[in-house]
Scaffold this motif. Structure first.
Motif, PDB file in Angstrom:
ATOM      1  N   GLN A  12      -9.712   2.379  -5.384  1.00 36.08           N
ATOM      2  CA  GLN A  12      -9.372   0.612  -5.222  1.00 36.08           C
ATOM      3  C   GLN A  12     -10.009  -0.101  -7.142  1.00 36.08           C
ATOM      4  O   GLN A  12      -9.903  -1.257  -6.684  1.00 36.08           O
ATOM      5  CB  GLN A  12      -9.795  -0.446  -4.468  1.00 36.08           C
ATOM      6  N   GLU A  48      -7.592   1.418   1.444  1.00 31.78           N
ATOM      7  CA  GLU A  48      -6.097   2.140   2.788  1.00 31.78           C
ATOM      8  C   GLU A  48      -6.331   3.412   3.618  1.00 31.78           C
ATOM      9  O   GLU A  48      -5.427   3.502   4.771  1.00 31.78           O
ATOM     10  CB  GLU A  48      -5.167   3.150   1.553  1.00 31.78           C
ATOM     11  N   MET A  95     -10.809  -9.220   6.399  1.00 26.64           N
ATOM     12  CA  MET A  95      -8.768  -9.355   5.436  1.00 26.64           C
ATOM     13  C   MET A  95      -8.191 -10.589   6.174  1.00 26.64           C
ATOM     14  O   MET A  95      -7.846 -11.545   5.531  1.00 26.64           O
ATOM     15  CB  MET A  95      -8.052  -8.519   6.367  1.00 26.64           C
ATOM     16  N   TYR A 150     -11.365  -3.194   1.508  1.00 27.11           N
ATOM     17  CA  TYR A 150      -9.864  -2.482   0.441  1.00 27.11           C
ATOM     18  C   TYR A 150      -9.349  -1.249   0.858  1.00 27.11           C
ATOM     19  O   TYR A 150      -8.382  -1.040   0.560  1.00 27.11           O
ATOM     20  CB  TYR A 150     -10.081  -3.346  -0.875  1.00 27.11           C
ATOM     21  N   GLN A 208       0.525  -1.230   0.137  1.00 29.29           N
ATOM     22  CA  GLN A 208      -0.051   0.182   0.078  1.00 29.29           C
ATOM     23  C   GLN A 208       1.025   1.199  -0.021  1.00 29.29           C
ATOM     24  O   GLN A 208       2.127   0.832  -0.128  1.00 29.29           O
ATOM     25  CB  GLN A 208      -0.795  -0.018   1.587  1.00 29.29           C
ATOM     26  N   LEU A 262       0.150  -3.956   4.084  1.00 25.76           N
ATOM     27  CA  LEU A 262      -0.760  -3.841   3.954  1.00 25.76           C
ATOM     28  C   LEU A 262      -1.520  -3.251   5.198  1.00 25.76           C
ATOM     29  O   LEU A 262      -0.452  -3.772   6.426  1.00 25.76           O
ATOM     30  CB  LEU A 262      -1.749  -5.061   3.637  1.00 25.76           C
ATOM     31  N   ARG A 279      -2.931  -1.227  -5.318  1.00 22.10           N
ATOM     32  CA  ARG A 279      -4.267  -1.404  -4.723  1.00 22.10           C
ATOM     33  C   ARG A 279      -4.025  -2.844  -3.458  1.00 22.10           C
ATOM     34  O   ARG A 279      -3.609  -3.965  -3.899  1.00 22.10           O
ATOM     35  CB  ARG A 279      -5.096  -1.399  -5.525  1.00 22.10           C
ATOM     36  N   THR A 280      -4.990  -3.088  -2.235  1.00 24.10           N
ATOM     37  CA  THR A 280      -4.564  -3.618  -2.059  1.00 24.10           C
ATOM     38  C   THR A 280      -5.723  -5.055  -2.179  1.00 24.10           C
ATOM     39  O   THR A 280      -4.503  -6.136  -2.272  1.00 24.10           O
ATOM     40  CB  THR A 280      -6.207  -3.554  -0.391  1.00 24.10           C
ATOM     41  N   TYR A 281      -6.651  -5.123  -3.058  1.00 26.32           N
ATOM     42  CA  TYR A 281      -6.282  -6.410  -4.299  1.00 26.32           C
ATOM     43  C   TYR A 281      -5.367  -6.597  -4.797  1.00 26.32           C
ATOM     44  O   TYR A 281      -4.967  -8.089  -4.805  1.00 26.32           O
ATOM     45  CB  TYR A 281      -7.883  -6.331  -4.822  1.00 26.32           C
TER      46      TYR A 281
END
Length: 299
Positions: free
Chosen positions: A204, A214, A154, A212, A97, A144, A126-128
């Motif tokens: 995201q 941040e 998560m 997801y 992130q 993350l 991005r988180t995914y």
């Protein structure tokens, strides 16, 4: 099983393509494919899953890659010690992130431990995509955060993808603002103090779930909201529009200057930042070095 076959597997994973790996190894694509198939036959496992869209590591392949990296690293050390050979090119990749401290640690890793040849990758994403990168071993490590809001979802997702989460640190939330922002003069701010200022966050994409996000408190609506895709743009908007973003409060003046400062956010919430890794892999030497630099910087 030959040492060069292990190097071939590592190169294919680094490139994400047999054709590109063959080009970098200065061998033909059929020669590389044959070597890998012979290795798979000898091991009795499938290292790479082949589809019409390309290749990816199998579950067995992920485990094998961890051991292969360690064997190749040790072989390189032996050759350098006793034969004075030129160090092999180093490989390492991390997906994270948008954290300045992740970049700082990356810089220090290269300054202190980068050899004459290396191929390192730092993906602020991005988180995914972080989860996908580590799941598919495109990156060895992902960075993350989790909070009380998204932790259950998560951690369950990481478990389903065979990823382990290791805590780096916990922090109280802060906002980042321009040093000229009126909020910068406050010892602490509340969510109510932020209502009239633009809120900046990282978009995201198609996986735009609150889980997801941040930034914590993402479910709280804002009259002025701007989404960006990179940290440089976010920092420019913090300065240009007197906006704010919510984060850990860890910021380096060496890389980011003194125009952006952290201010404590007086809300009852805790941010837990950690690193994720595939359960079946063994960390490479450079991954361990990076984690050491990360921990040093955070301390």
């Amino acid at each position: 099983m030959k040492l060069h076959q292990l190097r071939y597997v590592i190169e294919v994973v680094a490139c994400g393509s047999i054709n590109e790996a063959a080009r970098r190894l200065y061998i033909s694509q059929p020669t590389l494919s044959k070597a890998i198939k012979e290795l798979e036959k000898e091991l009795g496992i499938t290292v790479f899953t082949r589809t019409s869209t390309g290749i990816s590591l199998s579950s067995d392949g992920a485990e094998f890659l961890g051991y292969a990296r360690q064997v190749v690293e040790q072989a390189d050390l032996l050759e350098r010690r006793y034969f004075n050979t030129v160090p092999s090119r180093q490989f390492f990749s991390v997906s994270t992130q948008h954290y300045a401290f992740a970049v700082n640690a990356f810089v220090e890793m290269i300054k202190k431990h980068g050899e004459d040849e290396y191929q390192f990758t730092l993906r602020e994403t991005r988180t995914y995509e972080i989860i996908e990168d580590v799941k598919n071993l495109r990156s060895e490590i992902g960075i993350l955060y989790v909070s009380a809001f998204n932790e259950k979802v998560m951690l369950q997702l990481l478990k389903e993808e065979d990823l382990d989460f290791h805590v780096l640190f916990t922090a109280k939330p802060h906002i980042f603002v321009s040093s000229q922002n009126p909020l910068a003069k406050k010892p602490a701010v509340t969510l109510a103090d932020l209502e009239e200022y633009p809120r900046l966050s990282f978009e995201q994409g198609e996986f735009n779930s609150f889980y997801y996000s941040e930034e914590i408190f993402s479910t709280i609506s804002s009259k002025k909201s701007i989404q960006v895709s990179d940290r440089a743009t976010l920092f420019n908007l913090l300065i240009g529009l007197n906006g704010y973003t919510i984060s850990t409060g860890i910021l380096s003046s060496d890389l980011n200057g003194s125009d952006i400062i952290p201010v404590p956010l007086a809300e009852e919430e805790v941010i837990t930042v950690g690193w994720v890794v595939h359960k079946k892999t063994q960390l490479s030497r450079m991954a361990k070095v990076y984690l050491d630099e990360l921990k040093l910087f955070i301390q």
